[in-house]
Write a protein that holds these residues in place. Structure first.
Motif, PDB file in Angstrom:
ATOM      1  N   GLU A   1       9.124   1.767   5.822  1.00  0.00           N
ATOM      2  CA  GLU A   1      10.569   1.643   6.005  1.00  0.00           C
ATOM      3  C   GLU A   1      10.956   0.352   6.722  1.00  0.00           C
ATOM      4  O   GLU A   1      12.131  -0.030   6.722  1.00  0.00           O
ATOM      5  N   ASN A   2       9.995  -0.306   7.338  1.00  0.00           N
ATOM      6  CA  ASN A   2      10.275  -1.545   8.070  1.00  0.00           C
ATOM      7  C   ASN A   2       9.736  -2.791   7.376  1.00  0.00           C
ATOM      8  O   ASN A   2       9.683  -3.859   7.981  1.00  0.00           O
ATOM      9  N   LEU A   3       9.338  -2.667   6.120  1.00  0.00           N
ATOM     10  CA  LEU A   3       8.873  -3.838   5.381  1.00  0.00           C
ATOM     11  C   LEU A   3      10.027  -4.800   5.147  1.00  0.00           C
ATOM     12  O   LEU A   3      11.191  -4.404   5.118  1.00  0.00           O
ATOM     13  N   ALA A   4       9.685  -6.068   4.954  1.00  0.00           N
ATOM     14  CA  ALA A   4      10.688  -7.090   4.657  1.00  0.00           C
ATOM     15  C   ALA A   4       9.995  -8.225   3.915  1.00  0.00           C
ATOM     16  O   ALA A   4       8.767  -8.276   3.830  1.00  0.00           O
ATOM     17  N   GLY A   5      10.790  -9.119   3.369  1.00  0.00           N
ATOM     18  CA  GLY A   5      10.218 -10.293   2.708  1.00  0.00           C
ATOM     19  C   GLY A   5       9.728 -10.016   1.303  1.00  0.00           C
ATOM     20  O   GLY A   5      10.096  -9.026   0.677  1.00  0.00           O
ATOM     21  N   THR A   6       8.857 -10.882   0.832  1.00  0.00           N
ATOM     22  CA  THR A   6       8.446 -10.848  -0.574  1.00  0.00           C
ATOM     23  C   THR A   6       7.092 -10.205  -0.819  1.00  0.00           C
ATOM     24  O   THR A   6       6.700 -10.021  -1.961  1.00  0.00           O
ATOM     25  N   SER A   7       6.361  -9.843   0.222  1.00  0.00           N
ATOM     26  CA  SER A   7       4.974  -9.425   0.031  1.00  0.00           C
ATOM     27  C   SER A   7       4.798  -7.945  -0.286  1.00  0.00           C
ATOM     28  O   SER A   7       3.688  -7.489  -0.513  1.00  0.00           O
ATOM     29  N   GLY A   8       5.852  -7.158  -0.280  1.00  0.00           N
ATOM     30  CA  GLY A   8       5.701  -5.736  -0.568  1.00  0.00           C
ATOM     31  C   GLY A   8       4.879  -5.043   0.495  1.00  0.00           C
ATOM     32  O   GLY A   8       4.938  -5.372   1.674  1.00  0.00           O
ATOM     33  N   ALA A   9       4.064  -4.082   0.059  1.00  0.00           N
ATOM     34  CA  ALA A   9       3.298  -3.260   1.001  1.00  0.00           C
ATOM     35  C   ALA A   9       1.860  -3.727   1.155  1.00  0.00           C
ATOM     36  O   ALA A   9       1.059  -3.051   1.801  1.00  0.00           O
ATOM     37  N   HIS A  10       1.518  -4.875   0.599  1.00  0.00           N
ATOM     38  CA  HIS A  10       0.130  -5.333   0.634  1.00  0.00           C
ATOM     39  C   HIS A  10      -0.394  -5.509   2.062  1.00  0.00           C
ATOM     40  O   HIS A  10      -1.563  -5.255   2.346  1.00  0.00           O
ATOM     41  N   GLY A  11       0.479  -5.922   2.967  1.00  0.00           N
ATOM     42  CA  GLY A  11       0.065  -6.116   4.357  1.00  0.00           C
ATOM     43  C   GLY A  11      -0.459  -4.840   4.997  1.00  0.00           C
ATOM     44  O   GLY A  11      -1.352  -4.890   5.850  1.00  0.00           O
ATOM     45  N   LEU A  12       0.061  -3.695   4.577  1.00  0.00           N
ATOM     46  CA  LEU A  12      -0.413  -2.424   5.137  1.00  0.00           C
ATOM     47  C   LEU A  12      -1.851  -2.140   4.716  1.00  0.00           C
ATOM     48  O   LEU A  12      -2.618  -1.539   5.471  1.00  0.00           O
ATOM     49  N   LEU A  13      -2.220  -2.572   3.518  1.00  0.00           N
ATOM     50  CA  LEU A  13      -3.611  -2.421   3.090  1.00  0.00           C
ATOM     51  C   LEU A  13      -4.522  -3.279   3.955  1.00  0.00           C
ATOM     52  O   LEU A  13      -5.619  -2.860   4.334  1.00  0.00           O
ATOM     53  N   GLU A  14      -4.061  -4.486   4.278  1.00  0.00           N
ATOM     54  CA  GLU A  14      -4.854  -5.393   5.112  1.00  0.00           C
ATOM     55  C   GLU A  14      -4.961  -4.881   6.548  1.00  0.00           C
ATOM     56  O   GLU A  14      -5.974  -5.088   7.206  1.00  0.00           O
ATOM     57  N   GLN A  15      -3.922  -4.198   7.035  1.00  0.00           N
ATOM     58  CA  GLN A  15      -3.937  -3.672   8.400  1.00  0.00           C
ATOM     59  C   GLN A  15      -4.818  -2.436   8.545  1.00  0.00           C
ATOM     60  O   GLN A  15      -5.287  -2.131   9.640  1.00  0.00           O
ATOM     61  N   HIS A  16      -5.040  -1.728   7.430  1.00  0.00           N
ATOM     62  CA  HIS A  16      -5.791  -0.469   7.487  1.00  0.00           C
ATOM     63  C   HIS A  16      -6.899  -0.427   6.436  1.00  0.00           C
ATOM     64  O   HIS A  16      -6.970   0.531   5.649  1.00  0.00           O
ATOM     65  N   PRO A  17      -7.793  -1.424   6.408  1.00  0.00           N
ATOM     66  CA  PRO A  17      -8.807  -1.457   5.343  1.00  0.00           C
ATOM     67  C   PRO A  17      -9.734  -0.254   5.353  1.00  0.00           C
ATOM     68  O   PRO A  17     -10.233   0.167   4.301  1.00  0.00           O
ATOM     69  N   GLU A  18      -9.948   0.320   6.533  1.00  0.00           N
ATOM     70  CA  GLU A  18     -10.851   1.470   6.635  1.00  0.00           C
ATOM     71  C   GLU A  18     -10.253   2.731   6.007  1.00  0.00           C
ATOM     72  O   GLU A  18     -10.967   3.697   5.748  1.00  0.00           O
ATOM     73  N   ARG A  19      -8.962   2.710   5.742  1.00  0.00           N
ATOM     74  CA  ARG A  19      -8.290   3.888   5.172  1.00  0.00           C
ATOM     75  C   ARG A  19      -8.016   3.753   3.676  1.00  0.00           C
ATOM     76  O   ARG A  19      -7.457   4.667   3.077  1.00  0.00           O
ATOM     77  N   VAL A  20      -8.397   2.625   3.091  1.00  0.00           N
ATOM     78  CA  VAL A  20      -8.088   2.393   1.676  1.00  0.00           C
ATOM     79  C   VAL A  20      -9.184   2.971   0.787  1.00  0.00           C
ATOM     80  O   VAL A  20     -10.368   2.683   0.965  1.00  0.00           O
ATOM     81  N   ILE A  21      -8.774   3.786  -0.162  1.00  0.00           N
ATOM     82  CA  ILE A  21      -9.665   4.291  -1.208  1.00  0.00           C
ATOM     83  C   ILE A  21      -9.217   3.645  -2.500  1.00  0.00           C
ATOM     84  O   ILE A  21      -8.066   3.803  -2.927  1.00  0.00           O
ATOM     85  N   ALA A  22     -10.114   2.886  -3.114  1.00  0.00           N
ATOM     86  CA  ALA A  22      -9.783   2.149  -4.332  1.00  0.00           C
ATOM     87  C   ALA A  22     -10.181   2.948  -5.565  1.00  0.00           C
ATOM     88  O   ALA A  22     -11.272   3.510  -5.634  1.00  0.00           O
ATOM     89  N   VAL A  23      -9.285   2.981  -6.528  1.00  0.00           N
ATOM     90  CA  VAL A  23      -9.520   3.652  -7.802  1.00  0.00           C
ATOM     91  C   VAL A  23      -9.492   2.588  -8.895  1.00  0.00           C
ATOM     92  O   VAL A  23      -8.434   1.987  -9.126  1.00  0.00           O
ATOM     93  N   PRO A  24     -10.622   2.300  -9.552  1.00  0.00           N
ATOM     94  CA  PRO A  24     -10.614   1.285 -10.607  1.00  0.00           C
ATOM     95  C   PRO A  24      -9.571   1.619 -11.681  1.00  0.00           C
ATOM     96  O   PRO A  24      -9.516   2.740 -12.173  1.00  0.00           O
ATOM     97  N   MET A  25      -8.727   0.620 -11.992  1.00  0.00           N
ATOM     98  CA  MET A  25      -7.656   0.843 -12.959  1.00  0.00           C
ATOM     99  C   MET A  25      -7.273  -0.486 -13.602  1.00  0.00           C
ATOM    100  O   MET A  25      -6.409  -1.194 -13.098  1.00  0.00           O
ATOM    101  N   GLU A  26      -7.904  -0.813 -14.683  1.00  0.00           N
ATOM    102  CA  GLU A  26      -7.621  -2.084 -15.360  1.00  0.00           C
ATOM    103  C   GLU A  26      -6.165  -2.161 -15.824  1.00  0.00           C
ATOM    104  O   GLU A  26      -5.564  -3.239 -15.836  1.00  0.00           O
ATOM    105  N   ASN A  27      -5.578  -1.028 -16.205  1.00  0.00           N
ATOM    106  CA  ASN A  27      -4.198  -1.036 -16.701  1.00  0.00           C
ATOM    107  C   ASN A  27      -3.201  -1.523 -15.651  1.00  0.00           C
ATOM    108  O   ASN A  27      -2.126  -2.016 -15.999  1.00  0.00           O
ATOM    109  N   ALA A  28      -3.534  -1.407 -14.380  1.00  0.00           N
ATOM    110  CA  ALA A  28      -2.609  -1.811 -13.322  1.00  0.00           C
ATOM    111  C   ALA A  28      -2.384  -3.319 -13.290  1.00  0.00           C
ATOM    112  O   ALA A  28      -1.364  -3.788 -12.791  1.00  0.00           O
ATOM    113  N   ALA A  29      -3.318  -4.076 -13.837  1.00  0.00           N
ATOM    114  CA  ALA A  29      -3.229  -5.541 -13.765  1.00  0.00           C
ATOM    115  C   ALA A  29      -2.201  -6.123 -14.728  1.00  0.00           C
ATOM    116  O   ALA A  29      -1.811  -7.280 -14.599  1.00  0.00           O
TER     117      ALA A  29
END
Length: 192
Positions: free
Chosen positions: A152-180
Motif C-alpha cells: 500500500e506504500n509503494l510508489a514510483g515506477t518499479s512496482g513491487a520488485h523491491g519487496l522481493l529484494e527485501q525478502h529474498p528468503e521468503r520468495v518461492i519461485a515457480v518456473p513460468m515461461e509464459n510470464a515473460a
C-alpha cells in the motif's frame, strides 16, 4: 479451483506510450487484452478482482464486461506502476489471505499457470510466491498479508520488485515461461 482467500490486483493504468495505443484495449482473439486477463484470473475464482485504471479509464471501463471487478481509478497514473499497485492494494478485502498481482498485458499466462501459483501459495501462505523466467522473478506473484501494508506504500515506477529484494528468503519461485511475454512495443504487437 475456488480460492476464497485470494484477492487479485491487475494494474491497468498506464498510457502505453511505447506501444502508441492503449494496450488494455488491444484486440486479442476477438476481445480486449484486459478482458482476456480478467477472464483468465476469474477462472481461479478469487475472493475479489481489483483493476486499477488511469489513462483512458472511462473507455476501458465501458469496454470491459466484468460485473464482479472492483474498479479503482488512479488519477496520478503517470507517476508510475508502484502508485497504481498501492492504490489497488488499499481496496483489498480485509479477509484476504493473499494478494496476487498480475499485469494486464501478460497475455500468455494461463489459468493452469495461475493455479500452480495458488497451490504453492496455499502450501506456503507466509511466503511470496512468484513466477520465474530465467533468473528473474516477476508477476504474476502472490504476497502474504503481513506485506500488504508495504504494498500500500509503494510508489514510483518499479512496482513491487523491491519487496522481493527485501525478502529474498521468503520468495518461492515457480518456473513460468509464459510470464515473460508482455506487450510494450509495436514489434511485440506485431508478434501478438
Amino acid at each position: 479451483m475456488d480460492n476464497p482467500g485470494l484477492s487479485v490486483l491487475i494494474p491497468a493504468a498506464g498510457g502505453s506510450t511505447r506501444l502508441g495505443q492503449s494496450k488494455q484495449l488491444v484486440d486479442y482473439h476477438g476481445r480486449p487484452l484486459l478482458q482476456h486477463v480478467i477472464d483468465v484470473v476469474s477462472s481461479i475464482k478469487p475472493l475479489q478482482i481489483i483493476a486499477v485504471t488511469g489513462a483512458c479509464a472511462n473507455t476501458i471501463r465501458d469496454t470491459i464486461q466484468a460485473a464482479d471487478v472492483c474498479w479503482v481509478h488512479n488519477p496520478e497514473w503517470e507517476d508510475g506502476l508502484g502508485g497504481s499497485i498501492a492504490l489497488g492494494a488499499r481496496a483489498v478485502n480485509p479477509e484476504s489471505g493473499g494478494l496476487m498481482i498480475m499485469l494486464c498485458d501478460q497475455y500468455r499466462v494461463t489459468a493452469a499457470n495461475l493455479q500452480e501459483l495458488v497451490e504453492k501459495w496455499q502450501a506456503n501462505p507466509t511466503h511470496i510466491v512468484a513466477a520465474k523466467t530465467g533468473d528473474h522473478c516477476m508477476p504474476p506473484l502472490v504476497f502474504p498479508p503481513d506485506l500488504f501494508n508495504a504494498i500500500e506504500n509503494l510508489a514510483g515506477t518499479s512496482g513491487a520488485h523491491g519487496l522481493l529484494e527485501q525478502h529474498p528468503e521468503r520468495v518461492i519461485a515457480v518456473p513460468m515461461e509464459n510470464a515473460a511475454f508482455d506487450l510494450d512495443t509495436p514489434e511485440q504487437l506485431q508478434n501478438l
